[in-house]
Enzyme design. Structure first.
Site, PDB file in Angstrom:
ATOM      1  N   LEU A 147       0.066  -6.604   3.390  1.00 14.04           N
ATOM      2  CA  LEU A 147       1.343  -7.306   3.454  1.00 14.04           C
ATOM      3  C   LEU A 147       1.716  -7.600   2.006  1.00 14.04           C
ATOM      4  CD1 LEU A 147       1.150 -10.012   6.278  1.00 14.04           C
ATOM      5  CD2 LEU A 147       2.809  -8.158   6.108  1.00 14.04           C
ATOM      6  N   ASP A 148       2.979  -7.333   1.628  1.00 19.00           N
ATOM      7  CA  ASP A 148       3.324  -7.563   0.232  1.00 19.00           C
ATOM      8  C   ASP A 148       3.327  -9.054  -0.085  1.00 19.00           C
ATOM      9  OD1 ASP A 148       6.101  -8.695   0.386  1.00 19.00           O
ATOM     10  OD2 ASP A 148       6.542  -6.768   1.302  1.00 19.00           O
ATOM     11  N   LYS A 149       3.302  -9.376  -1.350  1.00 18.27           N
ATOM     12  CA  LYS A 149       3.156 -10.751  -1.819  1.00 18.27           C
ATOM     13  C   LYS A 149       4.213 -11.674  -1.243  1.00 18.27           C
ATOM     14  CE  LYS A 149       3.103 -13.486  -6.104  1.00 18.27           C
ATOM     15  NZ  LYS A 149       3.214 -13.432  -7.584  1.00 18.27           N
TER      16      LYS A 149
END
Length: 244
Positions: A106-108
Site C-alpha cells: 500500500l503506498d505511503k
C-alpha cells in the site's frame, strides 16, 4: 514425513527460519556466508531439520509455524523493511515475535488492510498478477462521482506513463464523492493514476479487503493473527497447501 525430515531448498529453509527473504538468502549463499553441516552448499541444495545450517556462524532452525497477520496500515507508513529515508516503516508498528513481511504493498499515502506472513510461498502466490486476486478499496475524490466516471473506470483506463491499459474492474458509488472499487491487478498507485486520467484527484484510499480477508474492526496501527479458517480459505484461494 515429519518437519525434521521434510526437504526444502536451502533458500526456502532460510526464509522459513525467519532469517531473510528467499532473494536475500540467495545472496547470502553466493557470498559464502551459509554452511550446511560445516560445508559450503552446492547449487540448488535441499536440506532438512536434521542438517546443521549456519549463517555467519549462527545456527538457523526451521520455521515453527505459519502465521498470517491482518494489519491496518495507517497513512504515512512506508511498506518497506529497510529504508533510511522513510519516516516510519511497518516494523515500527508491528512488533511480532516471528519475522513477517507484507504480501502486496500500500503506498505511503494510502491506508487499510495489509497482510503480513512468514510464508514466502503465500506471498509469491498473492502477488502474482496472473492469479487475479481481488482487492477492494474505499475511495474519496475531489469532485462529484458521475455515471460516466464510473463507466470509464470500470472499462479499464489507458495509463500513458506506463503504456498499459488497466483490467476491467467493479465499482459502486457510495456517496457524492466516494466509491468502492475492486481490482484484480497490482499496478503501482493504480487507483490514483486511473482517477487522474479521468480528471479526478484522490483525497483518500482505504483498502478494506484482500481476497477473503477483510479489515474488520481493526484500527490504524493495530494487527491481529487471522483465525485458522480464514488462513485455510486464503491458501485455498491461492491454490497452495501450507508448509508444502
Amino acid at each position: 514425513m515429519n518437519n525434521e525430515e521434510q526437504l526444502l531448498r536451502l533458500n526456502k529453509y532460510l526464509a522459513h527460519g525467519g532469517i531473510c527473504s528467499r532473494r536475500d538468502a540467495d545472496r547470502l549463499i553466493e557470498q559464502g556466508r551459509v554452511l550446511v553441516n560445516g560445508q559450503l552448499p552446492v547449487p540448488g541444495q535441499s536440506v532438512s531439520g536434521r542438517d546443521e545450517i549456519t549463517v555467519d556462524g549462527k545456527r538457523v532452525r526451521g520455521r515453527e509455524k505459519t502465521v498470517v497477520l491482518a494489519f491496518y496500515k495507517p497513512v504515512g507508513v512506508t511498506c518497506t523493511e529497510r529504508d533510511a529515508h522513510a519516516e516510519k516503516v511497518i516494523g515500527d508498528l508491528v512488533r511480532y515475535p516471528l519475522r513477517v513481511t507484507y504480501a502486496g504493498r500500500l503506498d505511503k499515502d494510502s491506508e487499510g488492510l495489509l497482510l503480513l506472513t512468514n510464508d514466502g510461498d503465500l506471498i509469491q502466490a498473492m502477488m502474482r498478477g496472473a492469479n487475479r486476486h481481488e482487492k477492494e478499496y474505499e475511495v474519496k475524490v475531489d469532485r462529484e462521482v458521475t455515471p460516466d466516471f464510473l463507466a470509464k473506470m470500470a472499462a479499464g483506463i489507458y495509463l500513458k506513463e506506463l503504456n498499459i491499459k488497466t483490467r476491467k474492474c467493479r465499482l459502486e458509488q457510495t456517496g457524492k464523492d466516494t466509491f468502492r472499487i475492486v481490482l484484480t491487478q497490482g499496478v503501482n498507485r493504480q487507483i490514483r493514476r486511473m482517477c487522474v486520467a479521468c480528471g479526478q484527484r484522490v483525497m483518500k484510499i482505504k483498502r478494506i479487503r484482500v481476497m477473503n480477508v477483510t479489515l474488520g474492526s481493526l484500527k490504524p496501527g493495530e494487527y491481529a493473527e487471522l483465525p485458522a479458517a480464514e488462513v485455510e480459505a486464503l491458501y485455498r484461494g491461492c491454490g497452495i497447501i501450507p508448509g508444502k
